[in-house]
Motif scaffolding. Structure first.
Motif, PDB file in Angstrom:
ATOM      1  N   TYR A  86       0.798  -1.228   0.000  1.00  0.00           N
ATOM      2  CA  TYR A  86       0.000   0.000   0.000  1.00  0.00           C
ATOM      3  C   TYR A  86       0.826   1.270   0.000  1.00  0.00           C
ATOM      4  CZ  TYR A  86      -3.334  -3.586   0.740  1.00  0.00           C
ATOM      5  OH  TYR A  86      -4.051  -4.721   0.574  1.00  0.00           O
ATOM      6  N   ASN A  87       1.918   1.264   0.694  1.00  0.00           N
ATOM      7  CA  ASN A  87       2.801   2.428   0.666  1.00  0.00           C
ATOM      8  C   ASN A  87       4.205   1.964   1.044  1.00  0.00           C
ATOM      9  OD1 ASN A  87       2.767   2.294   3.534  1.00  0.00           O
ATOM     10  ND2 ASN A  87       0.845   3.415   3.476  1.00  0.00           N
ATOM     11  N   SER A  88       5.127   2.893   1.050  1.00  0.00           N
ATOM     12  CA  SER A  88       6.508   2.468   1.266  1.00  0.00           C
ATOM     13  C   SER A  88       6.741   2.033   2.701  1.00  0.00           C
ATOM     14  CB  SER A  88       7.466   3.588   0.916  1.00  0.00           C
ATOM     15  OG  SER A  88       7.416   4.571   1.898  1.00  0.00           O
ATOM     16  N   HIS A 167      17.682   5.821  -3.898  1.00  0.00           N
ATOM     17  CA  HIS A 167      18.343   6.009  -5.187  1.00  0.00           C
ATOM     18  C   HIS A 167      18.508   7.508  -5.457  1.00  0.00           C
ATOM     19  CE1 HIS A 167      18.437   4.429  -9.618  1.00  0.00           C
ATOM     20  NE2 HIS A 167      19.579   4.939  -9.246  1.00  0.00           N
ATOM     21  N   VAL A 168      17.428   8.250  -5.137  1.00  0.00           N
ATOM     22  CA  VAL A 168      17.442   9.707  -5.309  1.00  0.00           C
ATOM     23  C   VAL A 168      16.884  10.326  -4.033  1.00  0.00           C
ATOM     24  CG1 VAL A 168      16.452  11.643  -6.608  1.00  0.00           C
ATOM     25  CG2 VAL A 168      17.067   9.541  -7.820  1.00  0.00           C
ATOM     26  N   SER A 169      17.555  11.356  -3.529  1.00  0.00           N
ATOM     27  CA  SER A 169      17.066  11.992  -2.299  1.00  0.00           C
ATOM     28  C   SER A 169      15.854  12.858  -2.578  1.00  0.00           C
ATOM     29  CB  SER A 169      18.172  12.852  -1.691  1.00  0.00           C
ATOM     30  OG  SER A 169      17.611  13.761  -0.766  1.00  0.00           O
ATOM     31  N   ALA A 195      13.481   3.242  -4.549  1.00  0.00           N
ATOM     32  CA  ALA A 195      13.466   3.903  -5.866  1.00  0.00           C
ATOM     33  C   ALA A 195      12.290   4.877  -6.005  1.00  0.00           C
ATOM     34  CB  ALA A 195      13.417   2.843  -6.972  1.00  0.00           C
ATOM     35  N   SER A 196      11.721   5.288  -4.868  1.00  0.00           N
ATOM     36  CA  SER A 196      10.522   6.149  -4.908  1.00  0.00           C
ATOM     37  C   SER A 196      10.728   7.426  -5.717  1.00  0.00           C
ATOM     38  CB  SER A 196      10.123   6.561  -3.495  1.00  0.00           C
ATOM     39  OG  SER A 196      10.045   5.458  -2.674  1.00  0.00           O
ATOM     40  N   GLN A 197      11.945   7.961  -5.671  1.00  0.00           N
ATOM     41  CA  GLN A 197      12.169   9.214  -6.398  1.00  0.00           C
ATOM     42  C   GLN A 197      12.938   9.027  -7.696  1.00  0.00           C
ATOM     43  OE1 GLN A 197      10.561  11.775  -5.816  1.00  0.00           O
ATOM     44  NE2 GLN A 197       9.894  11.486  -3.710  1.00  0.00           N
ATOM     45  N   SER A 198      13.342   7.809  -8.015  1.00  0.00           N
ATOM     46  CA  SER A 198      14.031   7.631  -9.304  1.00  0.00           C
ATOM     47  C   SER A 198      13.048   7.195 -10.386  1.00  0.00           C
ATOM     48  CB  SER A 198      15.191   6.641  -9.201  1.00  0.00           C
ATOM     49  OG  SER A 198      14.861   5.523  -8.427  1.00  0.00           O
ATOM     50  N   TRP A 218       3.707   3.952  -7.547  1.00  0.00           N
ATOM     51  CA  TRP A 218       3.306   4.456  -8.848  1.00  0.00           C
ATOM     52  C   TRP A 218       2.392   5.671  -8.737  1.00  0.00           C
ATOM     53  CZ3 TRP A 218       6.569   1.777 -11.787  1.00  0.00           C
ATOM     54  CH2 TRP A 218       6.714   2.254 -13.085  1.00  0.00           C
ATOM     55  N   HIS A 219       2.020   6.050  -7.481  1.00  0.00           N
ATOM     56  CA  HIS A 219       1.174   7.262  -7.396  1.00  0.00           C
ATOM     57  C   HIS A 219       2.010   8.510  -7.701  1.00  0.00           C
ATOM     58  CE1 HIS A 219       2.369   9.194  -3.560  1.00  0.00           C
ATOM     59  NE2 HIS A 219       2.523   7.990  -3.068  1.00  0.00           N
ATOM     60  N   LYS A 220       3.340   8.363  -7.642  1.00  0.00           N
ATOM     61  CA  LYS A 220       4.196   9.486  -8.024  1.00  0.00           C
ATOM     62  C   LYS A 220       4.397   9.521  -9.536  1.00  0.00           C
ATOM     63  CE  LYS A 220       6.792   9.283  -3.661  1.00  0.00           C
ATOM     64  NZ  LYS A 220       6.298  10.377  -2.860  1.00  0.00           N
ATOM     65  N   VAL A 221       3.895   8.501 -10.229  1.00  0.00           N
ATOM     66  CA  VAL A 221       3.999   8.447 -11.696  1.00  0.00           C
ATOM     67  C   VAL A 221       2.604   8.253 -12.284  1.00  0.00           C
ATOM     68  CG1 VAL A 221       5.485   7.607 -13.561  1.00  0.00           C
ATOM     69  CG2 VAL A 221       6.095   7.115 -11.212  1.00  0.00           C
TER      70      VAL A 221
HETATM   71  C1  LIG Z   1      12.490   8.584  -1.127  1.00  0.00           C
HETATM   72  C2  LIG Z   1      11.107   8.307  -0.587  1.00  0.00           C
HETATM   73  N1  LIG Z   1      10.871   7.150   0.046  1.00  0.00           N
HETATM   74  C3  LIG Z   1       9.652   6.878   0.552  1.00  0.00           C
HETATM   75  C4  LIG Z   1       8.597   7.759   0.419  1.00  0.00           C
HETATM   76  C5  LIG Z   1       7.272   7.444   1.084  1.00  0.00           C
HETATM   77  O1  LIG Z   1       6.194   7.520   0.263  1.00  0.00           O
HETATM   78  P1  LIG Z   1       4.692   7.404   0.849  1.00  0.00           P
HETATM   79  O2  LIG Z   1       4.450   8.609   1.693  1.00  0.00           O
HETATM   80  O3  LIG Z   1       3.825   7.373  -0.356  1.00  0.00           O
HETATM   81  O4  LIG Z   1       4.625   6.158   1.669  1.00  0.00           O
HETATM   82  C6  LIG Z   1       8.785   8.965  -0.248  1.00  0.00           C
HETATM   83  C7  LIG Z   1       7.680   9.936  -0.396  1.00  0.00           C
HETATM   84  O5  LIG Z   1       7.862  11.091  -0.617  1.00  0.00           O
HETATM   85  C8  LIG Z   1      10.079   9.243  -0.761  1.00  0.00           C
HETATM   86  O6  LIG Z   1      10.321  10.397  -1.380  1.00  0.00           O
END
Ligand SMILES: Cc1ncc(COP(=O)(O)O)c(C=O)c1O
Length: 401
Positions: A86-88, A167-169, A195-198, A218-221
């Motif tokens: 569901y989320n990270s 991967h990316v800050s 890899a959330s930001q790559s 994938w909600h960021k894409v």
């Molecule tokens: C690098 C990184 N990891 C994890 C997350 C966590 O994402 P979420 O809030 O959708 O769980 C984010 C969200 O901005 C992020 O930028």
């Protein structure tokens, strides 16, 4: 770029004055994805994994198709390796607690993180530190905000069982050179990549990255929220026990015992977010048909240059990132002398300009760089030079005031 991508996103038509500069948090959705979700809910929606009727089978097929799309895009070997969560936070908790109950992590084992990690890649390890007394060490960044390899070398001893890096800050926008890490990594160390930001910016290839686990959303894409992808190497997954379970993840329930389902279902307990998974299909179609990563990268480089050119005119705005590095995405965290970043975000919000303020869920970094706050501008395909002009015009107004 000769097309105005903003037109593909109805939120801008419905909020004509909105300047959305917070895509690092989440991306806006193109019409094609919105229409598809509506269409799916109106015509096909149903439960999966258990119905024998037509719409359930169609839903099952769409769910699987979305996994095949993910597989093709990250160069995984099989959909057995792709788990939707569901989320990270959920993804990393599932991973860390499964490693714990499978005895892959024990007292005094060490986990290496970077100081820039998002809390999602920090808290689950801190929980294990309390629960089973693992150790955590943090790798510094160098003057370019890249991983400090000298620090890495000094902390990477035989106790290290896990290396888990972004991967990316999401604060500095810096792309970490992870090749330098896997080149130095021993076989017995598990390598996890956030890899959330790559993934929103460039093509991520799990084979080239040489990692063992990778997670992103994938909600960021462009897809719907509550859909994270946790990719694991199949051979590592096979001898991992899920830390919790329920229907869908269970193959057989006897009177007093049970056995797990096959991969990847074993790790997907309960009814998944089917609509979000299906929304992925159109998000991919949008990316693949209308523009592609190289178009995005060119556009990104162009706007990064434009943004920095404007920013350089302000000596009282400090950017949390080295202006020398080219290895970055379009995320800019800043502070302005004498202003609290929450006030800046508030004043911009009055003009319908959406930026993020405070610590961007990367609290550890803010401890290390001795800052309490910053405000962040993050761009995406729908942003334009015009948006950047409006942002700076308003920043100018705030500073003048
Ligand atoms: C690098 C990184 N990891 C994890 C997350 C966590 O994402 P979420 O809030 O959708 O769980 C984010 C969200 O901005 C992020 O930028």
């Amino acid at each position: 770029m000769n097309k105005e991508y903003k037109k593909d996103f109805p939120i801008f038509k419905n909020n004509p004055s909105l300047i959305y500069l917070d895509s690092t948090a989440t991306s806006q959705k193109p019409q094609i994805v919105i229409d598809w979700i509506k269409d799916y809910l109106e015509n096909t929606y149903s439960s999966i994994h258990r119905g024998l009727y037509n719409i359930s089978e169609q839903s099952e097929l769409l769910y699987k198709k979305s996994k095949v799309k993910v597989l093709e895009n990250i160069w995984a070997n099989s959909i057995k390796e792709i788990i939707y969560t569901y989320n990270s936070t959920y993804a990393l908790n599932l991973l860390s607690s499964s490693l714990k109950i499978s005895n892959k992590l024990k007292k005094w084992d060490k986990v290496l993180l970077s100081i820039t990690e998002h809390n999602a890649n920090l808290i689950p390890w801190l929980i294990l530190k309390e629960e089973i007394w693992i150790e955590i060490e943090y790798i510094n960044v160098d003057s370019e905000y890249n991983l400090d390899l000298v620090d890495f070398k000094s902390k990477y001893d035989e106790k290290v069982k896990i290396i888990s890096f972004t991967h990316v800050s999401n604060v500095t926008g810096q792309i970490f050179d992870l090749e330098e890490i896997w080149k130095r990594k021993r076989e017995d160390t598990i390598f996890i990549v956030d890899a959330s930001q790559s993934v929103p910016h460039f093509k991520v290839d799990v084979k080239a990255l040489n990692c063992d686990y990778l997670f992103f959303t994938w909600h960021k894409v462009f897809a719907d929220t509550w859909i994270w992808v946790l990719w694991w190497k199949e051979k590592l997954l096979k001898d991992l026990k899920p830390s919790f379970s329920w229907w869908g993840a269970i193959w057989k329930i006897e009177k007093d015992s049970f056995s797990y389902a096959w991969l990847p279902d074993k790790f997907e307990a309960g009814t998944p977010n089917i609509t979000a998974a299906v929304s992925l299909l159109k998000a991919f179609e949008y990316i693949n048909n209308i523009w592609w990563y190289n178009v995005l990268e060119d556009y990104e480089n162009n706007l990064v240059e434009y943004f920095l050119e404007k920013l350089n005119k302000y000596s009282n705005i400090k950017l949390i990132w080295s202006k020398q590095s080219k290895n970055r995405v379009w995320v800019f965290s800043m502070i302005i002398d004498w202003f609290h970043s929450n006030d800046i975000a508030d004043m911009l919000a009055e003009k319908n300009i959406a930026v993020r303020s405070w610590k961007h869920c990367a609290h550890r970094l803010f401890w290390d760089i001795w800052l309490n706050h910053s405000f962040r501008v993050s761009l995406y395909i729908y942003n334009t030079k015009g948006d950047i002009d409006i942002f700076f015009k308003n920043i100018n107004g705030i500073i003048q005031k």
